[in-house]
Design an enzyme around this catalytic site. Sequence first.
Site, PDB file in Angstrom:
ATOM      1  CE  LYS A   1      35.582  53.691  39.718  1.00 37.44           C
ATOM      2  NZ  LYS A   1      34.882  53.790  38.432  1.00 37.44           N
TER       3      LYS A   1
ATOM      4  NE  ARG B   1      30.577  51.471  32.881  1.00 40.33           N
ATOM      5  CZ  ARG B   1      31.678  51.924  33.471  1.00 40.33           C
ATOM      6  NH1 ARG B   1      32.670  51.102  33.747  1.00 40.33           N
ATOM      7  NH2 ARG B   1      31.792  53.203  33.792  1.00 40.33           N
TER       8      ARG B   1
ATOM      9  CE1 TYR C   1      51.364  24.066  49.123  1.00 41.46           C
ATOM     10  CE2 TYR C   1      51.106  26.377  48.532  1.00 41.46           C
ATOM     11  CZ  TYR C   1      50.896  25.336  49.420  1.00 41.46           C
ATOM     12  OH  TYR C   1      50.238  25.562  50.588  1.00 41.46           O
TER      13      TYR C   1
ATOM     14  CG  MET D   1      45.995  32.344  50.783  1.00 40.00           C
ATOM     15  SD  MET D   1      44.694  31.425  51.594  1.00 40.00           S
ATOM     16  CE  MET D   1      44.203  30.294  50.299  1.00 40.00           C
TER      17      MET D   1
END
Length: 366
Positions: A35, A133, A259, A307
């Site tokens: 997964k 769960r 930044y 980013m």
Amino acid sequence: MMHPAWIEIDTIQFRKNLKAIRNRIGKSAFCLPVKADAYGHGLCEIAKIAEEEKIDCLGVSCLQEALALKNANISLPILHFGAICKEQIDELLECGAELTISSQYKAELVAKTCREKNIFCKVHIEVDTGMRRTGVKPESTIQLIEHIEKLNCFEIVGIYSHLATSDERENHFANTQIQCFKTLLQSLGTRSWKAHLANSGGVAFYPESLFDMVRPGLLAYGYFPNGEKDLSGEIAPCFSLHAHISYFKVVNGGEGISYGHAYKTSHLSRIVTIPLGHGDGYRRSLWKKGNVLIRGERYPIAGVICMDQFMVDIGNKEAYVGDLVTLIGKQKEEEITLWEISHLADSVPYEILCGFGKRLPRIFKK
Ligand SMILES: *Cc1c(COP(=O)(O)O)cnc(C)c1O
């Protein structure tokens, strides 16, 4: 595709991990969780290796993952762990995945579609022994099984539960769950299904949790869930993260970098730029604490991570455009582990691995 930053998967080490787990689990079957893009390693490539290594089945958590495996012509059985989404029942049945059932309500919904399509579906019953769960309560399991049998469209091929606290050795509650599952199985009598409970922690630390099948994810990718190293050296990470330096400059002392100018050079410094950032899953929270490796030495991140890039202060040392930067992995005697990054980012290996984006190519080293 060529890209200035990339993930390397050491497939030889990955195969070693699978073999080492095989040796530990004896006769139990091996379901490999793939997964979340095989924990960030690359779903279809990892599934192909699993097929070559004769893994018994693959674990996915959603339809999208099951379909991707089918489209890649992976022929191993697929076990869908996730709760069934009503709108996806059609496609889930058509792709032939074994489904997890943990309520009468969902059993009936799936049965309705099975009848319409004239499909017989293999299912696993999920029991909640303490994860809280999903899963039917142990005391209601027999009713659910009887109900499912009456619906006449299912073959129950498995019964399973999930451990909540097995990432720690000798955890009391893990033993309680194992005992609870055992007692339930005894009360249900002998059946031709596979009972399974063990995740990575189970396989690593709880031999009593192995039953007929195991589902270790993190361990298969080379990490013990408590951060220990495999003393035998067999199981080890197969994932590393690298880039090439994209820019070099010299900056005076006292100048702000990136930044907000949150980082200032203390003296005349060489600053190099690394072409990946938080948009690739390299966490912004690493900036005050994290290091990278260049030419076998550690250097601090300089300024906040953007980013798509960030800067590193190499002081008066040498490094130039095109040099290899290792963000997770080894260079010469130095190593930055995924655990180090996870701790610094106040996270866990699972989350960091799953966070690396599609923009970073996975390079599979044979
Ligand atoms: C993800 C998952 C696993 C694997 O867990 P690890 O901690 O990575 O070993 C096993 N079983 C189920 C049901 C899961 O969802």
